[in-house]
Scaffold this motif. Structure first.
Motif, PDB file in Angstrom:
ATOM      1  N   GLU A 153     133.342  20.389 116.388  1.00  0.00           N
ATOM      2  CA  GLU A 153     132.880  20.522 115.008  1.00  0.00           C
ATOM      3  C   GLU A 153     133.384  19.372 114.136  1.00  0.00           C
ATOM      4  N   ASP A 211     134.292  16.348 115.201  1.00  0.00           N
ATOM      5  CA  ASP A 211     133.610  15.124 115.626  1.00  0.00           C
ATOM      6  C   ASP A 211     132.204  15.048 115.038  1.00  0.00           C
ATOM      7  N   ALA A 212     131.504  16.164 114.994  1.00  0.00           N
ATOM      8  CA  ALA A 212     130.162  16.188 114.417  1.00  0.00           C
ATOM      9  C   ALA A 212     130.210  15.886 112.925  1.00  0.00           C
ATOM     10  N   GLN A 213     131.190  16.433 112.220  1.00  0.00           N
ATOM     11  CA  GLN A 213     131.334  16.151 110.793  1.00  0.00           C
ATOM     12  C   GLN A 213     131.667  14.687 110.561  1.00  0.00           C
ATOM     13  N   ARG A 214     132.556  14.116 111.398  1.00  0.00           N
ATOM     14  CA  ARG A 214     132.925  12.718 111.234  1.00  0.00           C
ATOM     15  C   ARG A 214     131.739  11.801 111.500  1.00  0.00           C
ATOM     16  N   GLU A 215     130.956  12.102 112.530  1.00  0.00           N
ATOM     17  CA  GLU A 215     129.781  11.285 112.814  1.00  0.00           C
ATOM     18  C   GLU A 215     128.772  11.369 111.687  1.00  0.00           C
ATOM     19  N   HIS A 216     128.639  12.540 111.091  1.00  0.00           N
ATOM     20  CA  HIS A 216     127.707  12.701 109.979  1.00  0.00           C
ATOM     21  C   HIS A 216     128.189  11.937 108.748  1.00  0.00           C
ATOM     22  N   LEU A 217     129.492  12.022 108.440  1.00  0.00           N
ATOM     23  CA  LEU A 217     130.025  11.363 107.252  1.00  0.00           C
ATOM     24  C   LEU A 217     130.016   9.850 107.385  1.00  0.00           C
ATOM     25  N   THR A 218     130.294   9.333 108.567  1.00  0.00           N
ATOM     26  CA  THR A 218     130.344   7.886 108.753  1.00  0.00           C
ATOM     27  C   THR A 218     128.981   7.283 109.046  1.00  0.00           C
ATOM     28  N   GLY A 219     128.001   8.118 109.363  1.00  0.00           N
ATOM     29  CA  GLY A 219     126.678   7.612 109.686  1.00  0.00           C
ATOM     30  C   GLY A 219     126.541   7.208 111.135  1.00  0.00           C
ATOM     31  N   ASN A 235     125.953   9.051 113.602  1.00  0.00           N
ATOM     32  CA  ASN A 235     124.913   9.802 114.305  1.00  0.00           C
ATOM     33  C   ASN A 235     123.529   9.195 114.084  1.00  0.00           C
ATOM     34  N   THR A 236     123.384   8.289 113.123  1.00  0.00           N
ATOM     35  CA  THR A 236     122.086   7.664 112.881  1.00  0.00           C
ATOM     36  C   THR A 236     121.929   6.326 113.603  1.00  0.00           C
TER      37      THR A 236
END
Length: 82
Positions: free
Chosen positions: A40, A42-50, A52-53
């Motif tokens: 969870e 890691d998913a939040q960090r990827e979303h906040l830092t971008g 995941n895009t």
């Protein structure tokens, strides 16, 4: 007068910081195990830092840089001394 208000103001400010810190720590997570929490976070960090895009390109074959021969024509010979 100001001297009697100083402990009251200090107590009030201290209680506000304690309340805000405890409210920040009161994150109710649906994850139950540490690995679920890690996923969870890691998913939040990827979303906040971008992260995941970002699109990653896959390597279909061998790397051309790794497969190229090393050019040693300009290298000094082993018998030369400094």
């Amino acid at each position: 007068m100001a001297r009697s208000l100083l402990p009251l103001a200090a107590t009030l400010l201290l209680s506000f910081t304690v309340l805000s810190a405890s409210a920040a720590d009161a994150h109710h997570s649906s994850a139950s195990t540490s690995s679920d929490v890690r996923v969870e976070v890691d998913a939040q960090r990827e979303h906040l830092t971008g992260a995941n895009t970002v699109k990653t390109q896959g390597t279909a074959g061998a790397q051309t840089v790794l497969d190229a021969p090393v050019d040693t024509a300009d290298a000094p010979s082993g018998s030369e001394k400094k």
